[in-house]
Design a protein around this motif. Structure first.
Motif, PDB file in Angstrom:
ATOM      1  N   ALA A   1      66.089  35.125  56.495  1.00  0.00           N
ATOM      2  CA  ALA A   1      64.471  35.035  56.453  1.00  0.00           C
ATOM      3  C   ALA A   1      63.986  36.493  55.681  1.00  0.00           C
ATOM      4  O   ALA A   1      62.942  36.248  54.894  1.00  0.00           O
ATOM      5  CB  ALA A   1      63.972  34.939  58.002  1.00  0.00           C
ATOM      6  N   ALA A   2      64.584  37.390  55.945  1.00  0.00           N
ATOM      7  CA  ALA A   2      64.076  38.664  55.115  1.00  0.00           C
ATOM      8  C   ALA A   2      64.126  38.341  53.416  1.00  0.00           C
ATOM      9  O   ALA A   2      63.143  38.623  52.723  1.00  0.00           O
ATOM     10  CB  ALA A   2      65.052  40.032  55.599  1.00  0.00           C
ATOM     11  N   LEU A   3      65.424  37.775  53.224  1.00  0.00           N
ATOM     12  CA  LEU A   3      65.462  37.293  51.760  1.00  0.00           C
ATOM     13  C   LEU A   3      64.457  36.245  51.291  1.00  0.00           C
ATOM     14  O   LEU A   3      63.990  36.495  50.154  1.00  0.00           O
ATOM     15  CB  LEU A   3      66.857  36.861  51.364  1.00  0.00           C
ATOM     16  CG  LEU A   3      67.405  36.603  50.139  1.00  0.00           C
ATOM     17  CD1 LEU A   3      66.830  37.885  49.180  1.00  0.00           C
ATOM     18  CD2 LEU A   3      68.813  36.187  49.952  1.00  0.00           C
ATOM     19  N   SER A   4      64.242  35.231  52.139  1.00  0.00           N
ATOM     20  CA  SER A   4      63.112  34.477  51.940  1.00  0.00           C
ATOM     21  C   SER A   4      61.766  35.129  51.780  1.00  0.00           C
ATOM     22  O   SER A   4      61.005  34.663  50.421  1.00  0.00           O
ATOM     23  CB  SER A   4      63.056  33.448  52.955  1.00  0.00           C
ATOM     24  OG  SER A   4      64.147  32.585  53.025  1.00  0.00           O
ATOM     25  N   ALA A   5      61.431  36.106  52.599  1.00  0.00           N
ATOM     26  CA  ALA A   5      60.182  36.782  52.381  1.00  0.00           C
ATOM     27  C   ALA A   5      59.955  37.759  51.155  1.00  0.00           C
ATOM     28  O   ALA A   5      59.100  37.478  50.457  1.00  0.00           O
ATOM     29  CB  ALA A   5      59.970  37.815  53.619  1.00  0.00           C
ATOM     30  N   GLY A   6      61.119  38.090  50.697  1.00  0.00           N
ATOM     31  CA  GLY A   6      61.198  38.779  49.460  1.00  0.00           C
ATOM     32  C   GLY A   6      60.923  38.025  48.371  1.00  0.00           C
ATOM     33  O   GLY A   6      60.166  38.199  47.363  1.00  0.00           O
TER      34      GLY A   6
END
Length: 313
Positions: free
Chosen positions: A79-84
């Protein structure tokens, strides 16, 4: 612009060393006409409970090209990578871990491949000597199992460290699934892909947040998000067992007609009951994995929630 995405969780010790080394590498990169390359580093704080955000804010004050998103809680690395990816502004985007096990110096070689016309340039670990023997063995087994079960083949021994063209990022951004296995999404998107090999070093700052249970969960997510073979195989297995049961029933009938009936023992009965009961429970467990993912998808909740931003993120 080149965007470097860095998901972090409780990494206050590593942020400063990472910024120093990566900034030096990025400052040394040039456009094709020799002018300095424009770049940004986008940290995504995935619910840290230490001073990670304070370290990132200090880096931003020293260099405004350092930006950050702070998520409202720990949503997980995918999810954090998707946010980035959603907030990166570059024509090319490079996800990388803050632990510096993946050397940022490789980004220059990735840029050269990108300028040669490739849309995805993924880093392949030439060796995994920095990992323990059990981790190396299980990683190799996972890649083989995933590529055997799935139509979307992922490069063996390639992590999230890669360069993505803007059009690849735009495709990934519109994918609606909540259960996200990023390496699988990168593979599903296709485009022209190539590899850059590198040697992975041991982690020197901080501690990894991935234990064997989290890696196992990630492996299950990867297989179930990319393949329905685990469901289909139980149809074949069930058919084979049913056929075997019919043949055995015919054998018992024929034996009874020819030789009369006898009383079977308790152990053989229990073996049969436990064997078929175990198969049924295992098949229900696999079915439950898929049903649970359906439940998450139909809720349509956001993949992540941004609590605050640093810089003009």
């Amino acid at each position: 612009m080149l965007s470097v995405i860095v998901p972090v969780k409780d990494e206050e010790e590593a942020v400063g060393a990472f910024v120093t080394r990566v900034s030096a590498v990025l400052d040394g990169l040039r456009e094709t006409d020799g002018t300095p390359l424009s770049w940004e580093v986008l940290f995504v704080d995935d619910g840290s409970t230490d001073a990670t955000m304070a370290a990132i804010c200090a880096a931003n004050r020293a260099d405004p090209r350092i930006r950050a998103l702070s998520l409202s809680r720990n949503f997980g690395k995918e999810a954090a990578l998707s946010a980035g990816l959603d907030h990166a502004r570059g024509a090319a985007v490079v996800p990388i871990d803050v632990d510096l096990q993946d050397p940022p110096e490789v980004i220059g070689a990735m840029l050269e491949k990108w300028r040669a016309g490739f849309d995805v340039v993924y880093g392949v670990r030439r060796n995994r000597q920095s990992d323990s023997l059990p981790k190396r063995m299980t990683a190799d087994l996972y890649y083989r199992a995933h590529n055997w079960l799935s139509m979307d083949k992922i490069p063996e021994h390639a992590g999230d460290f890669r360069l993505l063209d803007r059009k690849v990022v735009d495709v990934i951004k519109v994918m609606p699934e909540r259960n996200r296995f990023m390496k699988g999404l990168f593979a599903w998107g296709g485009f022209r892909q190539t590899a850059v090999e590198y040697d992975r070093v041991e982690r020197r700052l901080g501690r990894t947040k991935f234990n064997y249970w989290k890696l196992w969960t990630l492996a299950i997510d990867g297989i179930t998000s990319a393949s329905t073979v685990p469901l289909r195989v139980w149809s074949y297995l069930g058919g084979a067992i049913a056929l075997g049961g019919i043949l055995f029933a015919l054998f018992v009938i024929a034996k009874t007609i020819l030789f009369g009936s006898d009383v079977r023992g308790y152990p053989s009965l229990m073996v049969a009951v436990l064997f078929f009961g175990g198969l049924q429970l295992m098949s229900l467990g696999i079915l439950g994995e898929y049903v649970g993912r359906i439940l998450v998808e139909v809720k349509h909740r956001p993949i992540y929630i941004v609590r605050e931003t640093v810089g003009d993120a």
